[in-house]
Write a protein that holds these residues in place. Structure first.
Motif, PDB file in Angstrom:
ATOM      1  N   CYS B 475       0.832  -1.217   0.000  1.00 55.21           N
ATOM      2  CA  CYS B 475       0.000   0.000   0.000  1.00 55.21           C
ATOM      3  C   CYS B 475       0.858   1.256   0.000  1.00 55.21           C
ATOM      4  CB  CYS B 475      -0.925   0.002   1.205  1.00 55.21           C
ATOM      5  SG  CYS B 475      -1.773   1.574   1.426  1.00 55.21           S
ATOM      6  N   VAL B 476       0.670   2.108  -0.994  1.00 51.82           N
ATOM      7  CA  VAL B 476       1.454   3.337  -1.084  1.00 51.82           C
ATOM      8  C   VAL B 476       0.735   4.517  -0.435  1.00 51.82           C
ATOM      9  CG1 VAL B 476       2.756   2.699  -3.130  1.00 51.82           C
ATOM     10  CG2 VAL B 476       0.537   3.821  -3.386  1.00 51.82           C
ATOM     11  N   GLY B 477      -0.391   4.258   0.184  1.00 51.11           N
ATOM     12  CA  GLY B 477      -1.068   5.317   0.922  1.00 51.11           C
ATOM     13  C   GLY B 477      -1.606   6.436   0.056  1.00 51.11           C
ATOM     14  N   CYS B 478      -2.032   6.105  -1.147  1.00 48.46           N
ATOM     15  CA  CYS B 478      -2.543   7.157  -2.022  1.00 48.46           C
ATOM     16  C   CYS B 478      -3.876   7.688  -1.516  1.00 48.46           C
ATOM     17  CB  CYS B 478      -2.707   6.634  -3.446  1.00 48.46           C
ATOM     18  SG  CYS B 478      -3.965   5.364  -3.598  1.00 48.46           S
ATOM     19  N   GLY B 479      -4.584   6.868  -0.753  1.00 41.13           N
ATOM     20  CA  GLY B 479      -5.845   7.340  -0.175  1.00 41.13           C
ATOM     21  C   GLY B 479      -7.029   7.330  -1.105  1.00 41.13           C
ATOM     22  N   VAL B 480      -6.854   6.772  -2.290  1.00 38.96           N
ATOM     23  CA  VAL B 480      -7.970   6.789  -3.232  1.00 38.96           C
ATOM     24  C   VAL B 480      -9.060   5.799  -2.823  1.00 38.96           C
ATOM     25  CG1 VAL B 480      -8.632   6.288  -5.613  1.00 38.96           C
ATOM     26  CG2 VAL B 480      -6.679   7.741  -5.147  1.00 38.96           C
ATOM     27  N   CYS B 481      -8.656   4.682  -2.213  1.00 35.88           N
ATOM     28  CA  CYS B 481      -9.670   3.738  -1.727  1.00 35.88           C
ATOM     29  C   CYS B 481     -10.613   4.447  -0.766  1.00 35.88           C
ATOM     30  CB  CYS B 481      -9.026   2.527  -1.071  1.00 35.88           C
ATOM     31  SG  CYS B 481      -7.865   2.910   0.240  1.00 35.88           S
ATOM     32  N   SER B 482     -10.022   5.230   0.115  1.00 38.93           N
ATOM     33  CA  SER B 482     -10.829   5.951   1.091  1.00 38.93           C
ATOM     34  C   SER B 482     -11.713   6.996   0.409  1.00 38.93           C
ATOM     35  CB  SER B 482      -9.903   6.609   2.110  1.00 38.93           C
ATOM     36  OG  SER B 482     -10.540   7.647   2.776  1.00 38.93           O
ATOM     37  N   ALA B 483     -11.165   7.629  -0.622  1.00 40.84           N
ATOM     38  CA  ALA B 483     -11.935   8.664  -1.310  1.00 40.84           C
ATOM     39  C   ALA B 483     -13.127   8.084  -2.053  1.00 40.84           C
ATOM     40  CB  ALA B 483     -11.035   9.435  -2.277  1.00 40.84           C
ATOM     41  N   VAL B 484     -12.943   6.947  -2.714  1.00 39.95           N
ATOM     42  CA  VAL B 484     -14.039   6.427  -3.535  1.00 39.95           C
ATOM     43  C   VAL B 484     -15.048   5.604  -2.751  1.00 39.95           C
ATOM     44  CG1 VAL B 484     -12.678   6.375  -5.670  1.00 39.95           C
ATOM     45  CG2 VAL B 484     -12.782   4.330  -4.226  1.00 39.95           C
ATOM     46  N   CYS B 485     -14.727   5.261  -1.521  1.00 43.20           N
ATOM     47  CA  CYS B 485     -15.669   4.437  -0.750  1.00 43.20           C
ATOM     48  C   CYS B 485     -16.955   5.213  -0.505  1.00 43.20           C
ATOM     49  CB  CYS B 485     -15.074   4.012   0.579  1.00 43.20           C
ATOM     50  SG  CYS B 485     -16.297   3.185   1.621  1.00 43.20           S
ATOM     51  N   PRO B 486     -18.081   4.674  -0.957  1.00 42.84           N
ATOM     52  CA  PRO B 486     -19.325   5.432  -0.819  1.00 42.84           C
ATOM     53  C   PRO B 486     -19.920   5.364   0.586  1.00 42.84           C
ATOM     54  CG  PRO B 486     -19.753   3.350  -1.915  1.00 42.84           C
ATOM     55  CD  PRO B 486     -18.272   3.412  -1.687  1.00 42.84           C
ATOM     56  N   ARG B 487     -19.313   4.613   1.476  1.00 43.20           N
ATOM     57  CA  ARG B 487     -19.890   4.469   2.809  1.00 43.20           C
ATOM     58  C   ARG B 487     -18.972   4.963   3.920  1.00 43.20           C
ATOM     59  NH1 ARG B 487     -23.332   4.214  -0.093  1.00 43.20           N
ATOM     60  NH2 ARG B 487     -25.022   2.725  -0.354  1.00 43.20           N
TER      61      ARG B 487
END
Ligand SMILES: Cc1cc2nc3c(=O)[nH]c(=O)nc-3n(C[C@H](O)[C@H](O)[C@H](O)COP(=O)(O)OP(=O)(O)OC[C@H]3O[C@@H](n4cnc5c(N)ncnc54)[C@H](O)[C@@H]3O)c2cc1C
Ligand code: SF4
Ligand code: SF4
Lengths: 422, 514
Positions: B475-487
């Motif tokens: 994990c490179v910590g880009c934070g996109v997973c967190s951004a796109v999570c709709p919940r």
């Protein structure tokens, strides 16, 4: 021991997974919808091109064989609880020792004239999604009827294809049977900002056909005509009890009736997920709670019971979340839509009108905090639940509010403003 | 209203594009065509560009008359491109290379900014992933995706091994570098014929331009998310100032000595694979005080900053905030992030390849260093070890495949499968770090957005739907997973190392998923 599960939705699949973890029973999941379990909540993203269908399958295809869970794609016609068999539409017969009904729900139709025309559809199943792909092709204007969570998803989906969407909502304010007035208005504003033609306090009267039996327009009870080539029925869902009723023995009301062990009136027949109706509502909860999370908790609870550790269904403190277009929503605990004695709330709204925090408390119990309602801000499940469970008072909660924040790093924080309100 | 935007597929439903979006795209195309024209039109060989221009002109013309509906824009572009490269050829002697450069970078940058602002920067902000899996430019196996991949790969092949074919582009950037660094980039023999090129300045120029332009696009796209903005400004800063301007200035001052081409302060061993090679150390040793500083910088970077910062912040402090490779991936590579494979198989392959590269560079470095001291290797062998790694890993893997395959394997091909720095940071992150992605209780609905948009191919939802925190080496910590999570399920955090991987809900009835 052969466990047969009907329905490969989240409830059935969770039950199967946890039975496998705790036992060596033979497990068969029968479902008519798709070969593999998929996330129903993510259907919209497939339509909008955020993902492919295969991306919304929670487990890789090899998972099932590896965990020795048999999958069978078939429609179950009938259950015979005396002989302990289910019969498939292919005339095959399957013997079970224990049967789990997880048949989900179906969308409501209220007998509107024209509700079976072509181009009129709801959105629940994979097949509905495919149908929508067909129907959208010749659609320039669409009408969505019913202002729940699926309605707004459907509106967003259609808009992503350049369709002009009108939205009939019976309530005077969007989803105000669940959301308190301020939050409800916020969602309404957001929907309008996205240029949907939102009609509050409007109901469907009749759907009109063209020469080919395809929807051409709809008329509201106020007499207004909405030209549309597609009409989305999203006025709620109801438990799918067709199969259970086919047995003639399993007791149903609006849903399949279950006790706190998720047992039906027939021995060795259980029901979980959207299709059930609790005989007695679990403490602090409702008789119908048709959401993803309850299906998951029921599946896990039932697995314990079946594997010899009888466990009553204790869903714990309510939580839920959703997203209205770009507006995220989370709720923890009890947040009534109308705050009446002894409940009050501390409500803060950002000046941009797109973020809010509401902390609900009980005045009769020294301001004990009982719920959190968040718009456009993320809160920590664990902390909120712990505060509610430990009967924390408003003062203490507000003082430590920063602990609950779950927004990404560098986001603006509003604890100070809320503390100033309290 | 959000519109059905298939604009990037350059074809169907043009009607739904806003006019400013179109203007932006057309300007961008002029920039790119200018580049193409320079590529073809500048140089000593006149025949090739002439023929190419003619072919473009003809194809464009035929397409336009035959199949206007479908290929309208495409045919017009081809036509204009042909026209341009012919006229460039014509005016070549009269057009100053600098004017040409300004044309190319100006139109490209301005067009791209106008387009991306119109497309992402306006209206209500939010996640903009509509039709990613529908359009030809971003769909896996889409026609434009393939075209881009071939173009990128081809560019890298020319860049590394056949810079002569890039004569036109090198020629166009030469005056800029003569002014900025004070060096020629095309070398001539005494009789006036070309003896060689320094194509790396051109590469640095394009690279930096790409990071800046696409960085701004990324900021438009995620303008509601301050973590994304800060992080992107950081990679843009490091690319522009630390990896482009600073080395250039130093070189102009001749501070690093004429032999060393460029010294990059933001790359450390082992990503900067020859940093500790005897030849490099020997050279730096000749630089006096400044050389000493460089040695300290290199050692502190590789052996102090890496473990300490990774302990506090995770691998992300480097991979998605500082590193140039990561910077390109996060900006220019963003449109391809969903193309990384999420399968278990690819995770297995990734672990084998990335640690092999790490072991390889470690062994080579140790071997060469001990050879420096004890001199036991045949000098040919020593040289071929160095060359072999440079060719196989640094050029082919990191360059050609690493960037050329963005549109096929996702934007972190090198970072995920090859980079030895990422391997080290990853081990540290997994075992000695406060960083994790926290899963918010039981809120996950298994929708799959997080996994789909994870550029590192991590199946984030595998953990999230079980209520587990995500602690993964890659994990490179880009934070996109967190951004796109709709919940609102995922949060990147640095917090106590205790209970880092445990379930986040303690209550018996809610600690659901294990
Ligand atoms: C578009 C949409 C969005 C949603 N979003 C959210 C959300 O964001 N959050 C949330 O909490 N909830 C959401 N929900 C609700 C949530 O998806 C459901 O509560 C949940 O999926 C129910 O799971 P289940 O396992 O009970 O039933 P289902 O998932 O409905 O599974 C039942 C399965 O049984 C099959 N079946 C039924 N009868 C037979 C038969 N006779 N023979 C064979 N197979 C049969 C059906 O075909 C179906 O596949 C959403 C629902 C929809 C439709
Ligand atoms: S897990 Fe999330 S933060 Fe880590 S690389 Fe993947 S998308 Fe980025
Ligand atoms: S994006 Fe969020 S809700 Fe969807 S699978 Fe990932 S963590 Fe779960």
């Amino acid at each position: 021991m052969h466990i047969v599960i009907i329905g490969n939705g989240v409830a059935g699949v969770t039950a199967a997974r946890y039975i496998r973890k705790q036992s060596d029973y033979d497990i068969t999941i029968i479902s008519a919808e798709t070969e593999y379990f998929f996330s129903r909540t993510a259907l919209m993203y497939v339509f909008m091109g955020h993902m492919r269908f295969k991306d919304i399958k929670p487990y890789e295809d090899g998972f099932w064989a590896k965990n020795r869970i048999n999958l069978m794609m078939a429609f179950v016609n009938k259950i015979d609880t005396d002989k302990q068999i289910v019969s498939l539409s292919s005339n095959r017969i399957i013997q079970y020792d224990k049967l789990i009904l997880a048949t989900g729900s179906v969308y409501n139709k209220f007998g509107w004239p024209g509700e079976n025309l072509e181009g009129v559809q709801g959105l629940y199943s994979y097949q509905d999604l495919q149908l929508l792909e067909q129907n959208v092709k010749n659609t320039r204007q669409a009408l969505i009827v019913g202002g729940g969570l699926i309605g707004i998803e459907m509106a967003e989906m259609l808009a992503s294809r350049g369709v002009q969407v009108s939205f009939l909502v019976r309530e005077q304010s969007y989803w105000n049977n669940v959301l308190p007035p301020e939050e409800s208005k916020m969602v309404g504003r957001h929907i309008k900002a996205h240029h949907f033609d939102l009609r509050l306090g409007a109901e469907l009267k009749e759907i009109l056909s063209d020469d080919q039996g395809h929807v051409r327009a709809a008329i509201s009870t106020a007499g207004e005509e909405f030209p549309c080539q597609l009409l989305g029925l999203t006025a709620g869902v109801k438990p799918n009890i067709t199969l259970a009723e086919s047995s003639g023995t399993i007791e149903c009301e609006r849903g399949i009736l279950v006790n706190e062990f998720l047992e039906t009136n027939i021995k060795d027949v259980y029901a979980i997920g959207d299709c059930i109706q609790h005989r007695i509502a679990p403490e602090g909860r409702k008789v119908f709670e048709q959401v993803w999370y309850t299906g998951k908790i029921m599946g896990k609870t039932l697995a314990s019971t079946i594997c010899g550790k009888p466990s009553p269904y204790h869903p714990g403190i309510w939580f839920n979340s959703a997203k209205f277009l770009d507006l995220e929503y989370q709720v923890y605990g009890f947040v009534p839509n109308i705050l009446e004695n002894p409940f009050q709330s501390l409500y803060w709204e950002h000046e941009d009108g797109m973020k809010s925090i509401r902390i609900v408390y009980d005045v009769s119990k020294e301001n004990q905090v009982i719920g959190f309602n968040l718009m456009g801000i993320r809160y920590r499940h664990e902390i909120c639940v712990r505060w509610i469970r430990e009967n924390k008072k408003l003062d203490e909660v507000v003082q430590h509010l920063a602990l609950a924040n779950f927004d990404p790093e560098f986001f603006s924080r509003y604890e100070k403003e809320i503390q100033a309100l309290a | 209203m959000q519109q059905y935007d298939v604009s990037m597929s350059l074809g169907a439903k043009q009607g739904q594009m806003k006019s400013w979006e179109r203007i932006g795209l057309v300007m961008l195309s002029f920039g790119v065509l200018g580049m193409l024209a320079a590529f073809l039109g500048a140089g000593d060989n006149q025949l090739m560009p002439f023929l190419a221009g003619l072919v473009m002109l003809a194809t464009g013309g035929i397409l336009y008359t035959r199949n206007r509906g479908k290929f309208l824009i495409f045919s017009l572009l081809l036509f204009t491109g042909g026209l341009l490269s012919l006229s460039f050829l014509w005016f070549k002697l009269h057009i100053n290379a600098s004017v040409w450069l300004i044309w190319i970078s100006g139109f490209t940058a301005l067009g791209a900014l106008i387009y991306t602002y119109q497309r992402f920067g306006k209206g209500i902000s939010g996640i903009e992933n509509n039709h990613i899996f529908h359009t030809e430019i971003s769909r896996p196996g889409g026609t434009i995706t393939w075209f881009l991949s071939i173009t990128f790969t081809g560019f890298y092949v020319l860049l590394y091994w056949f810079p002569g074919y890039l004569h036109g582009l090198i020629y166009v950037t030469e005056p800029f570098f003569q002014w900025f660094i004070g060096k020629d980039t095309i070398y001539y023999t005494q009789d006036g014929s070309i003896s060689g090129y320094n194509q790396w300045y051109l590469y640095g120029f394009i690279y930096t331009l790409a990071v800046l332009i696409m960085g701004i696009r990324f900021i438009f796209k995620y303008r509601h998310n301050r973590y994304q903005i800060v992080r992107t400004v950081s990679v843009m800063f490091f690319q522009l100032f630390i990896a482009f301007l600073l080395p250039g200035v130093l070189e102009k001052l001749n501070a690093t000595g004429s032999q060393v081409e460029t010294f990059y302060f933001s790359y450390f061993w082992p990503l900067d694979y020859d940093a500790l090679f005897p030849s490099n150390l020997a050279h730096i040793a000749t630089l006096g005080m400044f050389g000493k500083f460089l040695i300290y910088w290199m050692l502190i970077g590789a052996f102090v900053a890496v473990p300490v910062l990774t302990y506090f912040f995770g691998k992300r402090w480097y991979c998605s905030w500082v590193c140039g490779c990561g910077g390109l991936a996060e900006t220019a590579g963003d449109p391809f992030r969903h193309l990384s494979s999420k399968s278990l198989k690819s995770w297995q392959i990734e672990r084998i390849t990335i640690y092999s590269v790490l072991v390889l560079i470690f062994l080579i470095t140790v071997l060469l260093l001990s050879n420096w001291r004890w001199d036991f290797l045949n000098s040919d062998i020593a040289l071929s070890l160095k060359k072999g790694y440079g060719f196989g890993i640094s050029s082919i893997f990191a360059g050609v495949i690493g960037t050329g395959f963005y549109p096929i394997l996702g934007n972190r091909v090198w970072c995920r499968f090859g980079c030895p720095q990422a391997a080290i940071l990853g081990i540290l992150q997994k075992y000695f770090s406060r960083f994790r992605i926290t899963t918010n209780g039981a809120q996950c609905i298994s929708c799959g957005n997080c996994s789909t948009y994870c550029e590192m191919g991590i199946d984030v939802k595998y953990y999230a739907q079980r209520g587990q925190n995500i602690v993964r080496a890659s994990c490179v910590g880009c934070g996109v997973c967190s951004a796109v999570c709709p919940r609102g399920v995922l949060k990147l955090e640095n917090s106590s190392v205790k209970n880092r991987t445990t379930l986040s809900l303690d209550h018996a009835s809610l600690d659901l998923f294990d």
